[in-house]
Enzyme design. Structure first.
Site, mmCIF file in Angstrom:
data_model
loop_
_atom_site.group_PDB
_atom_site.id
_atom_site.type_symbol
_atom_site.label_atom_id
_atom_site.label_comp_id
_atom_site.label_asym_id
_atom_site.label_seq_id
_atom_site.Cartn_x
_atom_site.Cartn_y
_atom_site.Cartn_z
ATOM 1 N N GLY A 38 0.791 -1.257 -0.107
ATOM 2 C CA GLY A 38 0.038 -0.133 0.186
ATOM 3 C C GLY A 38 0.714 1.309 0.025
ATOM 4 N N SER A 40 2.184 3.013 -2.282
ATOM 5 C CA SER A 40 1.735 4.225 -3.494
ATOM 6 C C SER A 40 0.495 4.786 -3.127
ATOM 7 C CB SER A 40 1.869 3.694 -4.782
ATOM 8 O OG SER A 40 3.445 3.470 -5.074
ATOM 9 N N SER A 107 12.598 -0.562 -1.349
ATOM 10 C CA SER A 107 13.835 -0.269 -0.867
ATOM 11 C C SER A 107 14.124 -1.286 0.140
ATOM 12 C CB SER A 107 13.752 1.217 -0.191
ATOM 13 O OG SER A 107 12.646 1.493 0.555
#
EC number: 2.7.1.25
Length: 201
Positions: A38, A40, A107
């Protein structure tokens, strides 16, 4: 190859000048989490809430950046590291411009997130851990990526055959499986207000 004959050129207009003009404290909201967690969606919701408050923002989304700046990179560990290195440098420039910047990237490596943090001044890097269990991410699977990864069609997929370093001390810990998107976004905006990055509406 690193260039040797370049010198940093000072600017007359400073980051404090730009921040004062924008009436906000610039920072980087670094969203991290598994694919489908979730990131974005929450980042977009936060950006929308901040825009409604007349804040100056920009959102750097992982998929969108790979269409341009990082379009030459794959998903090996080395390419993931370079992906984050580039976006960290871009985000630093955006923060210098006085913006509240959001980056929505998996990341997966803590060392990369630490590298991004160390580029900025103290208090400018805000790690936002979008903490969603992998089984929930797989149920959502909005892009069909988990299905392909389980079938062996995608290699080096985070959470399946590539590691994800869970943040040890994020500034903001968001659980999308336990509250709706608006509540998640409001949690983040409240953090910004409570810590002096933005003022009242």
């Amino acid at each position: 190859m690193k260039t040797e004959n370049t010198v940093w050129h000072p600017q007359l207009v400073t980051k404090p000048d730009r921040a004062k003009l924008k009436k906000q404290r610039p920072c980087l909201l670094w969203y991290t989490g598994l694919s489908g967690s979730g990131k974005s969606t929450v980042a977009n919701a936060v950006d929308d809430l901040l825009f409604a408050r007349h804040c100056h923002t920009y959102l750097l989304d992982g998929d969108n950046v790979r269409h341009g700046l990082n379009g030459d990179l794959g998903f090996s560990d080395e390419d993931r590291i370079e992906n984050i290195r580039r976006i960290s440098q871009v985000a630093k420039l955006f923060v210098d411009s006085g913006l509240i910047v959001s980056t929505a990237f998996i990341s997966p490596f803590q060392s990369d997130r630490d590298m991004a943090r160390n580029l900025l001044e103290r208090g400018e890097f805000i790690e936002v851990f979008i903490d969603t269990p992998i089984d929930v991410c797989e149920q959502r699977d909005p892009k069909g990526l988990y299905k392909k990864a389980r079938a062996g069609e995608i290699k080096d997929f985070t959470g399946i055959d590539s590691d994800y370093d869970v943040p040890s001390a994020p500034e903001i810990h968001v659980k999308t499986a336990e509250q709706d998107i608006l509540a998640c976004a409001t949690q983040i905006v409240n953090y910004l207000y409570d810590n002096g990055y933005i003022g009242q509406e």
